[in-house]
Design a protein around this motif. Structure first.
Motif, PDB file in Angstrom:
ATOM      1  N   GLY A 164      40.080  41.715  39.878  1.00  0.00           N
ATOM      2  CA  GLY A 164      40.984  41.212  38.848  1.00  0.00           C
ATOM      3  C   GLY A 164      41.253  39.734  38.902  1.00  0.00           C
TER       4      GLY A 164
ATOM      5  N   SER B  50      39.126  55.559  43.275  1.00  0.00           N
ATOM      6  CA  SER B  50      39.450  56.015  44.626  1.00  0.00           C
ATOM      7  C   SER B  50      38.221  56.239  45.495  1.00  0.00           C
TER       8      SER B  50
ATOM      9  N   ASP C  33      46.861  35.372  37.359  1.00  0.00           N
ATOM     10  CA  ASP C  33      45.655  35.394  38.186  1.00  0.00           C
ATOM     11  C   ASP C  33      44.411  34.880  37.477  1.00  0.00           C
TER      12      ASP C  33
ATOM     13  N   LYS D 251      40.819  49.230  33.991  1.00  0.00           N
ATOM     14  CA  LYS D 251      41.250  50.493  34.564  1.00  0.00           C
ATOM     15  C   LYS D 251      41.743  50.230  35.983  1.00  0.00           C
ATOM     16  N   PRO D 252      42.619  51.101  36.509  1.00  0.00           N
ATOM     17  CA  PRO D 252      43.021  50.954  37.919  1.00  0.00           C
ATOM     18  C   PRO D 252      41.796  51.079  38.819  1.00  0.00           C
TER      19      PRO D 252
ATOM     20  N   ARG E 241      46.551  39.790  35.186  1.00  0.00           N
ATOM     21  CA  ARG E 241      47.579  38.875  34.676  1.00  0.00           C
ATOM     22  C   ARG E 241      46.887  37.620  34.148  1.00  0.00           C
TER      23      ARG E 241
ATOM     24  N   THR F  96      40.401  47.072  38.365  1.00  0.00           N
ATOM     25  CA  THR F  96      41.188  46.066  39.091  1.00  0.00           C
ATOM     26  C   THR F  96      42.250  46.749  39.951  1.00  0.00           C
ATOM     27  N   GLN F  97      42.593  46.103  41.053  1.00  0.00           N
ATOM     28  CA  GLN F  97      43.568  46.659  41.988  1.00  0.00           C
ATOM     29  C   GLN F  97      44.956  46.770  41.360  1.00  0.00           C
ATOM     30  N   ARG F  98      45.276  45.807  40.512  1.00  0.00           N
ATOM     31  CA  ARG F  98      46.536  45.838  39.777  1.00  0.00           C
ATOM     32  C   ARG F  98      46.266  45.340  38.363  1.00  0.00           C
ATOM     33  N   PRO F  99      47.160  45.605  37.431  1.00  0.00           N
ATOM     34  CA  PRO F  99      46.907  45.142  36.062  1.00  0.00           C
ATOM     35  C   PRO F  99      46.619  43.644  36.027  1.00  0.00           C
TER      36      PRO F  99
ATOM     37  N   THR G 158      34.981  40.607  44.509  1.00  0.00           N
ATOM     38  CA  THR G 158      36.082  40.881  45.422  1.00  0.00           C
ATOM     39  C   THR G 158      36.347  39.761  46.419  1.00  0.00           C
TER      40      THR G 158
ATOM     41  N   TRP H  41      38.181  58.398  39.852  1.00  0.00           N
ATOM     42  CA  TRP H  41      39.570  57.952  39.970  1.00  0.00           C
ATOM     43  C   TRP H  41      40.457  59.085  40.500  1.00  0.00           C
TER      44      TRP H  41
END
Length: 350
Positions: free
Chosen positions: A170, A258, A235, A254-255, A198, A193-196, A282, A267
């Motif tokens: 992200g 896993s 970010d 997407k989040p 920004r 992405t690890q978090r939404p 990454t 996921w």
């Protein structure tokens, strides 16, 4: 035969060249050892569509403005390579290309720099090797049998025509590569992405980011409250391709999945995406293996510093690895000030 000099600079990219500029102004004898076969540092390995975040006049090393690139507000990577090659030549900097440094060791009151091109004994060393040669890949459960790449391996959407691609990350690289692929109708992209994500405001570019990073460092040095710096704004810089893909609804993240599967990713909610390739945007780690004999590593693989000077070895300076070696020091415009400070400190060594 051991060669003697005042300073050895390890790395001939933008940080190494800025160091050379200021070392010469201090009247010091030095050599720049660069593992790359030609000028340009890591910029010569960037993907085809990459452009700077800032205009040319705000992307310059000390002493010489970068010229504007015809037809471009933000210069591309090739223009940066040309600029760095010209900078090296203009200031007649003593760069030895194709010289890989394997180790830096203590030798009485000096440092010994061992490279495949020879060995140097110096009163100081500036390490400016950056991070590009140490891509980071996270550990994710499962096994994917398709093609896996890191940012360093990506070049263009043409390499993925007719394929399904998962882009992971992200930050700016993840957003730019996801946008590059998403804007090509021949590629099906999933962005994880690890978090939404920004996005910074559309009117913010590298000029504002440099000012914010500098203000944060000054506040911290003065003991004032941490403003959060660039991280407090977001970010991802909304460069034109990212903005175009975002506004077209093509950058819906997407989040993080896993686990990997043989043909894609799964996921936590049980959903899956098939993929022919996964591109891991990454990040990187500092390339510091040549400094291992000095035994200076601290938390997260960083070497603790005061400014650019290593706390455990005053004859060693680290330049251009990120804010921990000077505010915005990993940028073209930001590396000049810490390079100047490092050269001044080295000039005072006996």
């Amino acid at each position: 035969m051991i060669q003697h000099t005042d300073v050895v600079v390890v790395g001939g990219g933008q940080a190494g060249l800025a160091a050379g500029y200021h070392l010469r102004r201090q009247g010091l004898d030095f050599v720049i050892l660069d593992a790359e076969a030609s000028p340009g540092g890591s910029w010569q390995h960037m993907w085809d569509s990459l452009h700077l975040f800032s205009p040319a006049d705000h992307s310059s090393l000390p002493g010489r403005l970068m010229s504007a690139q015809a037809g471009e507000t933000y210069p591309d990577a090739g223009h940066v390579v040309d600029y760095l090659a010209d900078y090296e030549k203009r200031y007649d900097l003593p760069v030895q290309h194709g010289a890989h440094v394997g180790a830096v060791r203590r030798d009485a009151d000096r440092l010994l720099v061992v490279a495949d091109a020879g060995t140097w004994r110096a009163k100081a060393v500036i390490s400016a090797t950056g991070t590009w040669t140490r891509p980071f890949l996270p550990a994710v459960p499962g096994l994917f049998t398709g093609r896996q790449l890191h940012t360093v391996n990506y070049r263009s959407p043409a390499d993925f025509a007719g394929q399904r691609v998962i882009v992971v990350g992200g930050g700016n690289s993840g957003a730019q590569i996801a946008a590059d692929l998403a804007l090509d109708a021949n590629v099906q992209v999933t962005w994880a992405t690890q978090r939404p994500p920004r996005f910074l405001a559309d009117d913010i570019d590298g000029r504002a980011l440099f000012d914010v990073a500098t203000a944060r460092r000054r506040a911290l040095d003065a003991g004032r409250t941490d403003t959060g710096g660039v991280a407090s704004l977001g970010d991802i810089v909304a460069v034109p391709p990212v903005r175009a893909a975002r506004d077209a609804g093509l950058l819906e993240a997407k989040p993080m999945f896993s686990r990997l599967t043989a043909d894609g990713a799964r996921w936590d909610d049980g959903s899956q995406s098939g993929a022919d390739a996964i591109i891991w945007c990454t990040g990187f780690r500092p390339a510091l293996s040549h400094l291992a004999p000095l035994n200076l590593r601290g938390p997260r693989g960083h070497i603790p510093t005061d400014g650019t000077r290593a706390l455990g070895e005053p004859r060693l300076h680290l330049l251009g690895y990120g804010d921990w070696t000077g505010p915005a020091s990993a940028t073209l415009i930001g590396v000049g000030r810490p390079a100047r400070d490092a050269a001044r400190e080295i000039a005072q060594l006996s």
